[in-house]
Write a protein that holds these residues in place. Sequence first.
Motif, PDB file in Angstrom:
ATOM      1  N   ALA A 217       0.832  -1.199   0.000  1.00 28.90           N
ATOM      2  CA  ALA A 217       0.000   0.000   0.000  1.00 28.90           C
ATOM      3  C   ALA A 217       0.872   1.257   0.000  1.00 28.90           C
ATOM      4  O   ALA A 217       2.071   1.213   0.318  1.00 28.90           O
ATOM      5  CB  ALA A 217      -0.918  -0.002   1.216  1.00 28.90           C
ATOM      6  N   ALA A 218       0.277   2.396  -0.381  1.00 31.77           N
ATOM      7  CA  ALA A 218       0.987   3.673  -0.330  1.00 31.77           C
ATOM      8  C   ALA A 218       1.376   3.994   1.116  1.00 31.77           C
ATOM      9  O   ALA A 218       0.663   3.640   2.056  1.00 31.77           O
ATOM     10  CB  ALA A 218       0.108   4.770  -0.900  1.00 31.77           C
ATOM     11  N   TYR A 219       2.507   4.665   1.304  1.00 29.73           N
ATOM     12  CA  TYR A 219       2.945   5.003   2.654  1.00 29.73           C
ATOM     13  C   TYR A 219       3.841   6.237   2.619  1.00 29.73           C
ATOM     14  O   TYR A 219       4.529   6.507   1.634  1.00 29.73           O
ATOM     15  CB  TYR A 219       3.692   3.827   3.294  1.00 29.73           C
ATOM     16  CG  TYR A 219       4.986   3.461   2.607  1.00 29.73           C
ATOM     17  CD1 TYR A 219       6.191   4.029   3.009  1.00 29.73           C
ATOM     18  CD2 TYR A 219       5.005   2.561   1.554  1.00 29.73           C
ATOM     19  CE1 TYR A 219       7.379   3.695   2.373  1.00 29.73           C
ATOM     20  CE2 TYR A 219       6.192   2.223   0.914  1.00 29.73           C
ATOM     21  CZ  TYR A 219       7.370   2.799   1.334  1.00 29.73           C
ATOM     22  OH  TYR A 219       8.533   2.478   0.696  1.00 29.73           O
ATOM     23  N   PRO A 220       3.870   7.019   3.709  1.00 30.40           N
ATOM     24  CA  PRO A 220       4.753   8.171   3.814  1.00 30.40           C
ATOM     25  C   PRO A 220       5.967   7.856   4.690  1.00 30.40           C
ATOM     26  O   PRO A 220       5.932   6.951   5.520  1.00 30.40           O
ATOM     27  CB  PRO A 220       3.868   9.214   4.493  1.00 30.40           C
ATOM     28  CG  PRO A 220       3.027   8.382   5.424  1.00 30.40           C
ATOM     29  CD  PRO A 220       2.819   7.043   4.746  1.00 30.40           C
ATOM     30  N   GLU A 221       7.021   8.604   4.513  1.00 31.67           N
ATOM     31  CA  GLU A 221       8.155   8.562   5.427  1.00 31.67           C
ATOM     32  C   GLU A 221       7.969   9.613   6.508  1.00 31.67           C
ATOM     33  O   GLU A 221       7.282  10.619   6.313  1.00 31.67           O
ATOM     34  CB  GLU A 221       9.462   8.836   4.681  1.00 31.67           C
ATOM     35  CG  GLU A 221       9.969   7.683   3.851  1.00 31.67           C
ATOM     36  CD  GLU A 221      11.326   7.969   3.260  1.00 31.67           C
ATOM     37  OE1 GLU A 221      12.199   7.082   3.327  1.00 31.67           O
ATOM     38  OE2 GLU A 221      11.515   9.067   2.701  1.00 31.67           O
ATOM     39  N   SER A 222       8.602   9.368   7.655  1.00 35.25           N
ATOM     40  CA  SER A 222       8.649  10.341   8.739  1.00 35.25           C
ATOM     41  C   SER A 222      10.043  10.931   8.805  1.00 35.25           C
ATOM     42  O   SER A 222      11.031  10.241   8.568  1.00 35.25           O
ATOM     43  CB  SER A 222       8.303   9.674  10.078  1.00 35.25           C
ATOM     44  OG  SER A 222       7.008   9.115  10.048  1.00 35.25           O
ATOM     45  N   GLY A 223      10.128  12.207   9.117  1.00 38.47           N
ATOM     46  CA  GLY A 223      11.420  12.862   9.200  1.00 38.47           C
ATOM     47  C   GLY A 223      11.320  14.320   8.822  1.00 38.47           C
ATOM     48  O   GLY A 223      10.275  14.949   8.967  1.00 38.47           O
TER      49      GLY A 223
ATOM     50  N   MET B 207       9.815  11.390   1.926  1.00 36.45           N
ATOM     51  CA  MET B 207       9.154  11.086   0.670  1.00 36.45           C
ATOM     52  C   MET B 207       7.854  10.334   0.914  1.00 36.45           C
ATOM     53  O   MET B 207       7.623   9.793   2.004  1.00 36.45           O
ATOM     54  CB  MET B 207      10.070  10.245  -0.229  1.00 36.45           C
ATOM     55  CG  MET B 207      11.316  10.955  -0.695  1.00 36.45           C
ATOM     56  SD  MET B 207      12.318   9.916  -1.776  1.00 36.45           S
ATOM     57  CE  MET B 207      13.633  11.066  -2.221  1.00 36.45           C
ATOM     58  N   ILE B 208       7.019  10.291  -0.101  1.00 34.95           N
ATOM     59  CA  ILE B 208       5.783   9.516  -0.069  1.00 34.95           C
ATOM     60  C   ILE B 208       5.817   8.536  -1.242  1.00 34.95           C
ATOM     61  O   ILE B 208       6.050   8.947  -2.381  1.00 34.95           O
ATOM     62  CB  ILE B 208       4.540  10.412  -0.185  1.00 34.95           C
ATOM     63  CG1 ILE B 208       4.415  11.310   1.046  1.00 34.95           C
ATOM     64  CG2 ILE B 208       3.275   9.553  -0.310  1.00 34.95           C
ATOM     65  CD1 ILE B 208       3.249  12.282   0.959  1.00 34.95           C
ATOM     66  N   TYR B 209       5.606   7.275  -0.930  1.00 31.72           N
ATOM     67  CA  TYR B 209       5.458   6.305  -2.008  1.00 31.72           C
ATOM     68  C   TYR B 209       3.996   6.320  -2.389  1.00 31.72           C
ATOM     69  O   TYR B 209       3.131   5.838  -1.661  1.00 31.72           O
ATOM     70  CB  TYR B 209       5.924   4.924  -1.555  1.00 31.72           C
ATOM     71  CG  TYR B 209       5.845   3.894  -2.638  1.00 31.72           C
ATOM     72  CD1 TYR B 209       6.400   4.124  -3.894  1.00 31.72           C
ATOM     73  CD2 TYR B 209       5.202   2.691  -2.413  1.00 31.72           C
ATOM     74  CE1 TYR B 209       6.313   3.195  -4.894  1.00 31.72           C
ATOM     75  CE2 TYR B 209       5.111   1.739  -3.412  1.00 31.72           C
ATOM     76  CZ  TYR B 209       5.673   1.996  -4.640  1.00 31.72           C
ATOM     77  OH  TYR B 209       5.581   1.067  -5.633  1.00 31.72           O
ATOM     78  N   ALA B 210       3.679   6.917  -3.529  1.00 29.14           N
ATOM     79  CA  ALA B 210       2.307   7.258  -3.844  1.00 29.14           C
ATOM     80  C   ALA B 210       1.502   6.149  -4.502  1.00 29.14           C
ATOM     81  O   ALA B 210       0.287   6.126  -4.411  1.00 29.14           O
ATOM     82  CB  ALA B 210       2.288   8.489  -4.756  1.00 29.14           C
TER      83      ALA B 210
ATOM     84  N   PRO C  17      16.446   0.732  -5.837  1.00 29.97           N
ATOM     85  CA  PRO C  17      16.638   2.101  -6.304  1.00 29.97           C
ATOM     86  C   PRO C  17      15.527   2.547  -7.252  1.00 29.97           C
ATOM     87  O   PRO C  17      15.145   3.703  -7.264  1.00 29.97           O
ATOM     88  CB  PRO C  17      18.001   2.035  -7.009  1.00 29.97           C
ATOM     89  CG  PRO C  17      18.714   0.910  -6.338  1.00 29.97           C
ATOM     90  CD  PRO C  17      17.633  -0.098  -6.043  1.00 29.97           C
ATOM     91  N   THR C  18      14.983   1.619  -8.073  1.00 31.35           N
ATOM     92  CA  THR C  18      13.887   1.963  -8.970  1.00 31.35           C
ATOM     93  C   THR C  18      12.676   2.415  -8.177  1.00 31.35           C
ATOM     94  O   THR C  18      12.006   3.385  -8.519  1.00 31.35           O
ATOM     95  CB  THR C  18      13.517   0.751  -9.847  1.00 31.35           C
ATOM     96  OG1 THR C  18      14.654   0.352 -10.592  1.00 31.35           O
ATOM     97  CG2 THR C  18      12.375   1.099 -10.791  1.00 31.35           C
ATOM     98  N   LYS C  19      12.395   1.712  -7.082  1.00 31.50           N
ATOM     99  CA  LYS C  19      11.271   2.076  -6.233  1.00 31.50           C
ATOM    100  C   LYS C  19      11.475   3.464  -5.654  1.00 31.50           C
ATOM    101  O   LYS C  19      10.543   4.265  -5.582  1.00 31.50           O
ATOM    102  CB  LYS C  19      11.138   1.041  -5.114  1.00 31.50           C
ATOM    103  CG  LYS C  19      10.022   1.329  -4.118  1.00 31.50           C
ATOM    104  CD  LYS C  19       9.987   0.209  -3.106  1.00 31.50           C
ATOM    105  CE  LYS C  19       8.959   0.477  -2.034  1.00 31.50           C
ATOM    106  NZ  LYS C  19       8.902  -0.583  -1.035  1.00 31.50           N
ATOM    107  N   MET C  20      12.720   3.790  -5.224  1.00 30.02           N
ATOM    108  CA  MET C  20      12.990   5.095  -4.661  1.00 30.02           C
ATOM    109  C   MET C  20      12.766   6.190  -5.691  1.00 30.02           C
ATOM    110  O   MET C  20      12.261   7.253  -5.380  1.00 30.02           O
ATOM    111  CB  MET C  20      14.430   5.147  -4.138  1.00 30.02           C
ATOM    112  CG  MET C  20      14.709   4.165  -3.018  1.00 30.02           C
ATOM    113  SD  MET C  20      13.740   4.488  -1.532  1.00 30.02           S
ATOM    114  CE  MET C  20      14.429   6.069  -1.056  1.00 30.02           C
TER     115      MET C  20
END
Length: 228
Positions: free
Chosen positions: A158-164, A169-172, A217-220
Amino acid sequence: MCRAIVARLRCGYGNFGSQNSVGTIDGFDTATGGMAVGADTRVNDNIRIGVAFNYSATGISQTGTRNGDKTDIDSYGGTLYGSYTGNPWYVDGMFNYTRHQYKDQRSVAFTGFSDALSANYGADQFTVRSDAGYPLQVGSPVPATPVLNRTYTNARTAAYPESGGPARMIYASPTSLPTNSVECLVHPPPTPLPPRRRQQRLCRWAGTTMKMKSPSPTKMRRRKTTAA
Protein backbone atom coordinates in the motif's frame (compact mmCIF):
# COMPACT_ATOMS: atom_id res chain seq x y z
CA MET A 1 -14.70 -38.31 9.20
CA CYS A 2 -10.95 -37.78 9.59
CA ARG A 3 -8.94 -40.59 11.04
CA ALA A 4 -7.08 -40.03 14.28
CA ILE A 5 -3.72 -40.09 12.50
CA VAL A 6 -2.15 -36.63 12.70
CA ALA A 7 1.39 -35.70 11.67
CA ARG A 8 2.71 -32.68 13.58
CA LEU A 9 5.22 -30.65 11.62
CA ARG A 10 7.93 -28.31 12.89
CA CYS A 11 11.01 -26.97 11.18
CA GLY A 12 13.34 -23.99 10.91
CA TYR A 13 14.93 -22.39 7.89
CA GLY A 14 17.29 -19.53 7.09
CA ASN A 15 19.52 -17.96 4.46
CA PHE A 16 21.85 -15.05 3.95
CA GLY A 17 23.46 -13.34 1.00
CA SER A 18 24.91 -10.16 -0.45
CA GLN A 19 24.79 -8.15 -3.65
CA ASN A 20 27.74 -6.07 -4.84
CA SER A 21 27.28 -2.63 -6.33
CA VAL A 22 26.28 -2.62 -9.99
CA GLY A 23 27.16 0.60 -11.79
CA THR A 24 25.61 3.46 -9.81
CA ILE A 25 23.36 1.09 -7.83
CA ASP A 26 24.61 0.26 -4.34
CA GLY A 27 24.71 -3.28 -3.04
CA PHE A 28 23.27 -4.80 0.13
CA ASP A 29 23.63 -7.61 2.67
CA THR A 30 20.62 -9.68 3.74
CA ALA A 31 19.82 -12.44 6.23
CA THR A 32 16.59 -14.34 6.96
CA GLY A 33 15.61 -16.78 9.68
CA GLY A 34 12.26 -18.37 10.42
CA MET A 35 10.23 -21.40 11.38
CA ALA A 36 7.07 -23.25 10.34
CA VAL A 37 4.74 -25.33 12.52
CA GLY A 38 1.65 -27.25 11.49
CA ALA A 39 -0.19 -30.53 11.35
CA ASP A 40 -1.94 -32.68 8.77
CA THR A 41 -4.28 -35.64 8.93
CA ARG A 42 -5.44 -38.40 6.61
CA VAL A 43 -9.07 -38.08 5.47
CA ASN A 44 -9.06 -41.46 3.71
CA ASP A 45 -6.58 -43.71 1.92
CA ASN A 46 -6.14 -41.15 -0.87
CA ILE A 47 -6.50 -37.70 0.70
CA ARG A 48 -4.42 -35.88 3.30
CA ILE A 49 -5.04 -32.26 4.37
CA GLY A 50 -3.19 -29.91 6.71
CA VAL A 51 -2.60 -26.41 7.99
CA ALA A 52 0.64 -24.63 8.86
CA PHE A 53 1.78 -21.31 10.27
CA ASN A 54 5.12 -19.66 9.62
CA TYR A 55 7.15 -16.67 10.79
CA SER A 56 10.37 -15.16 9.51
CA ALA A 57 12.53 -12.13 10.24
CA THR A 58 14.63 -10.51 7.51
CA GLY A 59 17.28 -7.81 7.79
CA ILE A 60 18.58 -5.86 4.78
CA SER A 61 21.56 -3.52 5.17
CA GLN A 62 22.62 -1.24 2.33
CA THR A 63 26.29 -0.88 1.39
CA GLY A 64 28.28 1.67 -0.58
CA THR A 65 27.08 5.28 -0.55
CA ARG A 66 23.89 4.17 1.25
CA ASN A 67 25.81 2.44 4.03
CA GLY A 68 23.76 2.64 7.24
CA ASP A 69 20.36 2.49 5.54
CA LYS A 70 18.44 -0.65 6.47
CA THR A 71 15.11 -2.46 6.24
CA ASP A 72 13.74 -4.94 8.78
CA ILE A 73 10.87 -7.24 7.75
CA ASP A 74 8.67 -9.37 10.00
CA SER A 75 6.57 -11.90 8.04
CA TYR A 76 3.62 -13.91 9.37
CA GLY A 77 1.91 -16.52 7.22
CA GLY A 78 -0.68 -19.28 7.15
CA THR A 79 -0.84 -22.20 4.71
CA LEU A 80 -3.58 -24.67 3.80
CA TYR A 81 -2.30 -27.72 1.91
CA GLY A 82 -3.48 -31.08 0.74
CA SER A 83 -2.49 -34.15 -1.23
CA TYR A 84 -4.40 -36.67 -3.32
CA THR A 85 -2.72 -39.99 -4.11
CA GLY A 86 -4.13 -41.90 -7.04
CA ASN A 87 -2.93 -45.07 -8.71
CA PRO A 88 -0.13 -44.32 -9.38
CA TRP A 89 -0.39 -40.54 -9.93
CA TYR A 90 -0.67 -37.84 -7.26
CA VAL A 91 -1.57 -34.14 -6.90
CA ASP A 92 -0.38 -31.79 -4.14
CA GLY A 93 -1.58 -28.23 -3.62
CA MET A 94 -1.33 -25.34 -1.20
CA PHE A 95 -2.62 -21.81 -0.59
CA ASN A 96 -0.56 -19.35 1.48
CA TYR A 97 -1.25 -15.86 2.79
CA THR A 98 1.63 -13.88 4.29
CA ARG A 99 1.62 -10.45 5.90
CA HIS A 100 4.92 -8.56 5.71
CA GLN A 101 5.60 -5.66 8.07
CA TYR A 102 8.43 -3.33 7.01
CA LYS A 103 10.56 -0.86 8.99
CA ASP A 104 12.81 1.37 6.87
CA GLN A 105 15.57 3.65 8.10
CA ARG A 106 17.69 5.86 5.86
CA SER A 107 19.67 9.08 6.01
CA VAL A 108 20.33 11.96 3.64
CA ALA A 109 23.45 14.07 4.08
CA PHE A 110 25.39 16.60 2.03
CA THR A 111 27.25 19.82 2.75
CA GLY A 112 25.21 21.89 5.17
CA PHE A 113 22.31 19.44 5.41
CA SER A 114 21.45 16.12 7.06
CA ASP A 115 18.19 14.28 7.70
CA ALA A 116 17.15 10.96 9.27
CA LEU A 117 14.08 9.29 7.77
CA SER A 118 11.97 6.25 8.66
CA ALA A 119 8.85 4.45 7.47
CA ASN A 120 6.57 1.67 8.71
CA TYR A 121 4.31 -0.07 6.20
CA GLY A 122 2.90 -3.44 5.25
CA ALA A 123 2.46 -5.75 2.28
CA ASP A 124 0.11 -8.65 1.54
CA GLN A 125 1.31 -11.71 -0.36
CA PHE A 126 -0.82 -14.55 -1.76
CA THR A 127 0.65 -17.76 -3.18
CA VAL A 128 -1.06 -20.73 -4.84
CA ARG A 129 1.00 -23.78 -5.78
CA SER A 130 0.25 -27.21 -7.25
CA ASP A 131 2.34 -30.29 -8.04
CA ALA A 132 1.22 -33.23 -10.17
CA GLY A 133 3.34 -36.35 -10.72
CA TYR A 134 3.17 -39.79 -12.30
CA PRO A 135 5.72 -42.37 -11.08
CA LEU A 136 7.40 -44.40 -13.82
CA GLN A 137 9.71 -47.38 -13.65
CA VAL A 138 12.75 -46.53 -15.76
CA GLY A 139 14.80 -49.69 -15.61
CA SER A 140 14.41 -51.68 -12.40
CA PRO A 141 15.09 -50.80 -9.62
CA VAL A 142 15.46 -47.07 -10.54
CA PRO A 143 12.09 -45.21 -10.42
CA ALA A 144 11.46 -41.68 -11.71
CA THR A 145 8.54 -39.27 -11.50
CA PRO A 146 7.86 -36.54 -14.08
CA VAL A 147 6.41 -33.62 -12.06
CA LEU A 148 4.50 -30.58 -13.33
CA ASN A 149 4.72 -27.67 -10.91
CA ARG A 150 2.78 -24.40 -11.16
CA THR A 151 3.13 -21.44 -8.78
CA TYR A 152 1.31 -18.10 -8.76
CA THR A 153 2.27 -15.29 -6.37
CA ASN A 154 0.85 -11.79 -5.99
CA ALA A 155 2.30 -9.25 -3.54
CA ARG A 156 0.83 -5.79 -2.94
CA THR A 157 2.29 -2.88 -0.99
CA ALA A 158 0.00 0.00 0.00
CA ALA A 159 0.99 3.67 -0.33
CA TYR A 160 2.94 5.00 2.65
CA PRO A 161 4.75 8.17 3.81
CA GLU A 162 8.15 8.56 5.43
CA SER A 163 8.65 10.34 8.74
CA GLY A 164 11.42 12.86 9.20
CA GLY A 165 12.50 16.27 7.94
CA PRO A 166 12.22 18.01 4.58
CA ALA A 167 13.84 15.09 2.70
CA ARG A 168 10.96 12.78 3.54
CA MET A 169 9.15 11.09 0.67
CA ILE A 170 5.78 9.52 -0.07
CA TYR A 171 5.46 6.30 -2.01
CA ALA A 172 2.31 7.26 -3.84
CA SER A 173 1.43 4.21 -5.96
CA PRO A 174 0.64 0.68 -4.70
CA THR A 175 3.02 -1.99 -5.91
CA SER A 176 1.86 -5.29 -7.38
CA LEU A 177 4.39 -8.07 -8.03
CA PRO A 178 2.52 -10.96 -9.70
CA THR A 179 4.59 -13.96 -10.81
CA ASN A 180 3.45 -17.10 -12.57
CA SER A 181 5.83 -20.00 -13.13
CA VAL A 182 5.59 -23.52 -14.54
CA GLU A 183 8.27 -26.19 -14.07
CA CYS A 184 8.64 -29.73 -15.34
CA LEU A 185 10.95 -31.89 -13.23
CA VAL A 186 11.94 -35.54 -12.91
CA HIS A 187 12.80 -37.00 -9.50
CA PRO A 188 12.17 -40.14 -7.42
CA PRO A 189 8.47 -40.64 -6.61
CA PRO A 190 7.30 -39.06 -3.35
CA THR A 191 4.76 -41.76 -2.49
CA PRO A 192 4.24 -43.01 0.09
CA LEU A 193 4.79 -39.74 1.98
CA PRO A 194 5.83 -40.26 5.62
CA PRO A 195 5.53 -37.35 8.09
CA ARG A 196 9.25 -36.58 7.76
CA ARG A 197 8.95 -36.13 4.00
CA ARG A 198 5.92 -33.88 4.44
CA GLN A 199 7.85 -31.79 6.96
CA GLN A 200 10.64 -31.23 4.44
CA ARG A 201 8.15 -30.21 1.72
CA LEU A 202 6.32 -27.88 4.09
CA CYS A 203 9.57 -26.14 5.03
CA ARG A 204 10.51 -25.75 1.37
CA TRP A 205 7.13 -24.23 0.50
CA ALA A 206 7.10 -22.00 3.58
CA GLY A 207 10.60 -20.71 2.88
CA THR A 208 9.66 -19.95 -0.73
CA THR A 209 6.45 -18.11 0.09
CA MET A 210 8.09 -15.88 2.69
CA LYS A 211 10.47 -14.31 0.18
CA MET A 212 9.82 -10.73 -0.85
CA LYS A 213 11.84 -8.31 -2.93
CA SER A 214 13.70 -5.65 -0.95
CA PRO A 215 13.22 -1.92 -1.66
CA SER A 216 15.13 -1.08 -4.82
CA PRO A 217 16.64 2.10 -6.30
CA THR A 218 13.89 1.96 -8.97
CA LYS A 219 11.27 2.08 -6.23
CA MET A 220 12.99 5.10 -4.66
CA ARG A 221 12.97 6.97 -7.98
CA ARG A 222 9.19 6.47 -8.26
CA ARG A 223 8.61 8.34 -5.00
CA LYS A 224 8.00 12.09 -4.74
CA THR A 225 9.34 14.51 -2.16
CA THR A 226 6.86 16.18 0.17
CA ALA A 227 6.90 19.81 1.06
CA ALA A 228 8.84 20.84 4.15
